[in-house]
Write a protein that holds these residues in place. Structure first.
Motif, short mmCIF file in Angstrom:
data_model
loop_
_atom_site.label_atom_id
_atom_site.label_comp_id
_atom_site.label_asym_id
_atom_site.label_seq_id
_atom_site.Cartn_x
_atom_site.Cartn_y
_atom_site.Cartn_z
N PHE A 274 32.74 31.50 47.85
CA PHE A 274 32.42 31.23 49.25
C PHE A 274 32.62 32.47 50.10
CE2 PHE A 274 33.77 29.99 53.54
CZ PHE A 274 32.68 29.24 53.95
N LEU A 275 33.75 33.14 49.93
CA LEU A 275 34.04 34.34 50.72
C LEU A 275 33.00 35.43 50.46
CD1 LEU A 275 37.92 34.48 50.28
CD2 LEU A 275 36.69 33.97 52.40
N LYS A 276 32.62 35.61 49.20
CA LYS A 276 31.63 36.63 48.87
C LYS A 276 30.28 36.29 49.51
CE LYS A 276 34.06 39.35 46.10
NZ LYS A 276 34.29 40.80 46.39
N LYS A 277 29.90 35.02 49.48
CA LYS A 277 28.62 34.61 50.08
C LYS A 277 28.61 34.84 51.59
CE LYS A 277 26.95 31.17 46.75
NZ LYS A 277 26.61 29.74 46.54
N GLN A 278 29.79 34.75 52.21
CA GLN A 278 29.90 34.97 53.64
C GLN A 278 30.01 36.46 53.99
OE1 GLN A 278 29.68 32.34 55.86
NE2 GLN A 278 29.29 31.12 54.01
N GLY A 279 30.00 37.31 52.98
CA GLY A 279 30.10 38.75 53.22
C GLY A 279 31.50 39.23 53.57
N ILE A 280 32.52 38.44 53.21
CA ILE A 280 33.89 38.80 53.55
C ILE A 280 34.42 39.86 52.58
CG2 ILE A 280 36.26 37.93 53.72
CD1 ILE A 280 34.39 36.95 55.96
N ARG A 281 35.03 40.90 53.14
CA ARG A 281 35.67 41.94 52.34
C ARG A 281 37.17 42.04 52.60
NH1 ARG A 281 31.32 45.32 54.12
NH2 ARG A 281 32.81 46.59 55.30
N HIS A 282 37.59 41.59 53.79
CA HIS A 282 38.98 41.76 54.21
C HIS A 282 39.62 40.41 54.50
CE1 HIS A 282 37.40 45.77 54.69
NE2 HIS A 282 36.65 45.41 55.73
N ILE A 283 40.90 40.28 54.15
CA ILE A 283 41.66 39.06 54.41
C ILE A 283 42.90 39.41 55.21
CG2 ILE A 283 42.86 37.08 53.41
CD1 ILE A 283 39.93 37.10 52.66
N LEU A 284 43.09 38.73 56.33
CA LEU A 284 44.35 38.77 57.07
C LEU A 284 45.07 37.47 56.74
CD1 LEU A 284 43.01 40.10 60.48
CD2 LEU A 284 44.40 41.38 58.83
N LEU A 285 46.17 37.56 55.98
CA LEU A 285 46.81 36.37 55.45
C LEU A 285 48.01 35.96 56.30
CD1 LEU A 285 46.21 34.56 52.98
CD2 LEU A 285 48.10 35.71 51.82
N THR A 286 48.01 34.69 56.72
CA THR A 286 49.10 34.11 57.49
C THR A 286 49.53 32.81 56.81
OG1 THR A 286 47.78 32.68 58.94
CG2 THR A 286 47.94 34.99 59.56
N GLY A 287 50.59 32.19 57.31
CA GLY A 287 50.93 30.85 56.84
C GLY A 287 52.23 30.78 56.07
N TYR A 288 52.36 29.70 55.30
CA TYR A 288 53.66 29.31 54.72
C TYR A 288 53.51 29.01 53.23
CZ TYR A 288 54.03 28.59 59.75
OH TYR A 288 53.99 28.78 61.11
N ALA A 289 54.56 29.02 52.46
CA ALA A 289 55.85 29.66 52.67
C ALA A 289 55.82 31.00 51.94
CB ALA A 289 56.97 28.79 52.10
#
Length: 356
Positions: A274-289
């Motif tokens: 899904f991420l590749k199809k959306q053209g995503i290259r970068h991830i800013l990761l937040t959340g738990y734990a």
């Protein structure tokens, strides 16, 4: 003859090395990165904006390195740092990325003890950060740190996503956008009613703590912990059906129509696709734990860092914190350990690049 074979082999080897200097192993074009480290004198502590939630990072030696990620038409500046034992200090690296090629993923924003109906069972049940008080503290962290950050990133055209536990279910498929569907407003309203009904159908009652234990003379410590462990989240204390409900995104987050839900149970493959199809290259990761789900689940950094440029937003995560009233030391420790092989940033270091 042997000399000729050696010469030919050497030429082939040189050609291969030259090819790798220009193109990566997957055929990606590469550049030569000058890994020069310049000492930073009198640096300020890192991750110091929210000391209630994470103890600031202080190291003896800090260095500045050249720009690492350098997107064409970049509109976001993301300063980062990592730790290297070999360099004997922290290395800070600036980055310039495109927001429309970026996904902000929030790992496990469980809607527990947040008024939606799913709550910690009494008198001894456990879920999420494992006590109602600690769940409420995490909720406040979400409201004060993560939710404002998500709102800002949406305005910058980044994709916002949430990962949650449990099977793919018809309620959440109609409540949130997923990889293959984006429900209408009417569908979401009906799904919310169905969710409320299901969450309120549980009694949220389990067994009380044991008052008597059977201990052997030779190994009483072993017997003690077998019968009274530090964490039992099963049916005994949580009650039957507790983990079968469709866990919602916490109400402490402002969910938008185009935000995307990730079902952990589907695994990493569909998320990557899904991420590749959306053209995503970068991830800013937040959340738990930070010590568990943030690193090891479907949308954790151990998976994502194999295929994307991952930046851990160090003050937009909390570690579990047993035997403590604050998560700040545990979060510091786990982010620091992650920094050996991952880049760490913070909310205030992610800025829109102002055009001239």
């Amino acid at each position: 003859m042997k000399g000729s074979y050696f010469l030919i082999g050497s030429l082939v080897f040189v050609c291969l090395m030259l090819g790798q200097a220009r193109f990566g192993m997957a055929g990606e074009e590469t550049r030569i990165y000058q890994n020069t480290l310049k000492p930073i004198h009198h640096p300020k502590p890192l991750l110091a904006d929210h000391p209630e939630f994470i103890q600031p990072i202080i190291e003896l030696r800090r260095f500045e390195a050249p720009l690492l990620v350098d997107d064409d038409q970049a509109d976001l500046s993301v300063r980062t740092w990592r730790f290297s034992y070999n360099a004997r200090g922290i290395i800070e690296l600036p980055n310039k990325i495109r927001a429309d090629k970026t996904a902000v993923i929030m790992v496990h924003p469980w809607g527990i003890d947040d008024g939606q109906g799913w709550k910690t069972p009494e008198p001894a049940g456990v879920a999420d950060f494992c006590t109602p008080e600690k769940n409420h503290l995490a909720g406040r962290h979400t409201r004060e740190v993560i939710d404002p950050f998500l709102k800002r990133m949406r305005k910058n055209k980044a994709m916002v996503m949430y990962s949650l536990i449990g099977d793919v279910d018809p309620i959440r498929k109609k409540l949130y956008r997923t990889f293959d569907t984006n429900p209408s407003k009417a569908e979401r309203e009906q799904a919310q009613k169905n969710l409320t009904k299901q969450l309120k159908s549980l009694s949220y009652k389990g067994e009380p703590l044991p008052t008597q234990l059977s201990l052997s003379k030779e190994h009483p410590v072993i017997d003690y912990f077998k019968q009274f462990s530090g964490l039992n989240a099963g049916d005994r204390f949580n009650g039957k059906g507790f983990w079968k409900v469709p866990v919602p995104v916490t109400s402490d987050v402002t969910v938008h129509h185009n935000d995307v839900l990730i079902f952990d149970r589907e695994g990493y493959g569909p998320l990557k696709l899904f991420l590749k199809k959306q053209g995503i290259r970068h991830i800013l990761l937040t959340g738990y734990a930070t010590d568990m789900c943030f690193c090891k689940t479907t949308a954790g950094y151990e998976n994502l860092s194999r295929d994307f440029n991952v930046f851990l937003v160090g003050d937009a995560t909390l570690a579990t914190f047993p035997a403590n009233s604050s998560p700040k030391y545990a979060t510091n420790a786990h982010i620091s350990f992650a920094s050996l092989n991952h880049l760490i940033t913070q909310v205030s270091w992610i800025k829109k690049i102002q055009s001239d």
